[in-house]
Write a protein that holds these residues in place. Sequence first.
Motif, PDB file in Angstrom:
ATOM      1  N   ILE A 223     -11.262  -7.395  -1.148  1.00 24.83           N
ATOM      2  CA  ILE A 223     -11.631  -7.367  -2.395  1.00 24.83           C
ATOM      3  C   ILE A 223      -9.656  -8.015  -3.019  1.00 24.83           C
ATOM      4  N   GLU A 224     -10.638  -8.169  -4.011  1.00 26.37           N
ATOM      5  CA  GLU A 224      -8.763  -8.473  -4.228  1.00 26.37           C
ATOM      6  C   GLU A 224      -8.731  -8.944  -5.767  1.00 26.37           C
ATOM      7  N   LEU A 225      -8.224  -8.216  -6.809  1.00 27.27           N
ATOM      8  CA  LEU A 225      -8.023  -8.207  -7.991  1.00 27.27           C
ATOM      9  C   LEU A 225      -7.217  -9.340  -8.507  1.00 27.27           C
TER      10      LEU A 225
ATOM     11  N   ARG B  95      -4.892  -5.479  -4.066  1.00 30.03           N
ATOM     12  CA  ARG B  95      -6.436  -5.653  -2.439  1.00 30.03           C
ATOM     13  C   ARG B  95      -5.968  -5.038  -1.455  1.00 30.03           C
ATOM     14  N   VAL B  96      -7.299  -5.203  -1.610  1.00 31.19           N
ATOM     15  CA  VAL B  96      -7.425  -3.942  -0.068  1.00 31.19           C
ATOM     16  C   VAL B  96      -8.448  -4.439   1.289  1.00 31.19           C
TER      17      VAL B  96
ATOM     18  N   ALA C 129     -13.457   0.280   4.528  1.00 30.13           N
ATOM     19  CA  ALA C 129     -12.504   0.681   3.682  1.00 30.13           C
ATOM     20  C   ALA C 129     -13.251   1.844   2.359  1.00 30.13           C
ATOM     21  N   LEU C 130     -12.062   2.628   2.086  1.00 29.09           N
ATOM     22  CA  LEU C 130     -12.458   3.398   1.382  1.00 29.09           C
ATOM     23  C   LEU C 130     -11.277   3.256   0.200  1.00 29.09           C
ATOM     24  N   ILE C 131     -11.780   3.852  -0.741  1.00 30.99           N
ATOM     25  CA  ILE C 131     -11.018   3.182  -1.746  1.00 30.99           C
ATOM     26  C   ILE C 131     -11.162   5.124  -2.916  1.00 30.99           C
ATOM     27  N   PHE C 132     -10.218   5.430  -2.542  1.00 31.91           N
ATOM     28  CA  PHE C 132     -10.418   6.690  -3.852  1.00 31.91           C
ATOM     29  C   PHE C 132      -9.997   6.641  -4.818  1.00 31.91           C
TER      30      PHE C 132
END
Length: 221
Positions: free
Chosen positions: A2-4, A27-28, A194-197
């Motif tokens: 994922i990319e912003l 970016r993740v 992937a984990l995004i908190f």
Amino acid sequence: MIELDGVSHTYRIGEQRTSAIREVDFRVDQGEIVSIVGPSGSGKSTLLNVMGCLLTPDSGAVRIMGKDMSRLSDAAKAEIRRLHIGFIFQSFNLIPVLNAFENIEYPLIIGGAAAGERKRRVGAILERVGLAQHQHKRPDQLSGGQKQRVAIARALITNPGFVLADEPTANLDSHTATEILALMSELNRELKTALIFSTHDPKVSAFAHKQVRIEDGTLVA
């Protein structure tokens, strides 16, 4: 993954305009654990909602699995969410009339999985999160930690590329929060999800691979 790129979003209520996130580059990659920290109102939840294709930014590009979300229809975005994104909400968001098994199974039903496949996959993940003996209990019969385990299992049941978690330990006591973080770390290593908190909890930030801070809608070093 994922990319912003230069992403901004403004909320509009009548004539009032509130800038929630501004010119965010982010970016993740596969298997990363990332914590997004910042004070209340800083834009953490908005950032998660943009990454989850629940909000369309005013400007900038959001790319998931290499696909530019601005070029996709609403139906195509919904398919991206179903196939590649898991969500864990602060308030669990379990369906109260369904038991633990049925709550976890629900995304597979939406996805059209056969009954035998659903039973096998849900049974396996119930064992993995330690809830096999509680699978017939409804949310009001479960503790906070057990509800969060159901929410984690539901988020992972479709084998998504990444999971977005909004304050995942906010409604848990310290001991239970530590157990939940240990479980998620184990699942991250095994599944490479992937984990995004978004979080205020220093324990969450400490267990992440990297931390980013957001203030007044802008990522800061």
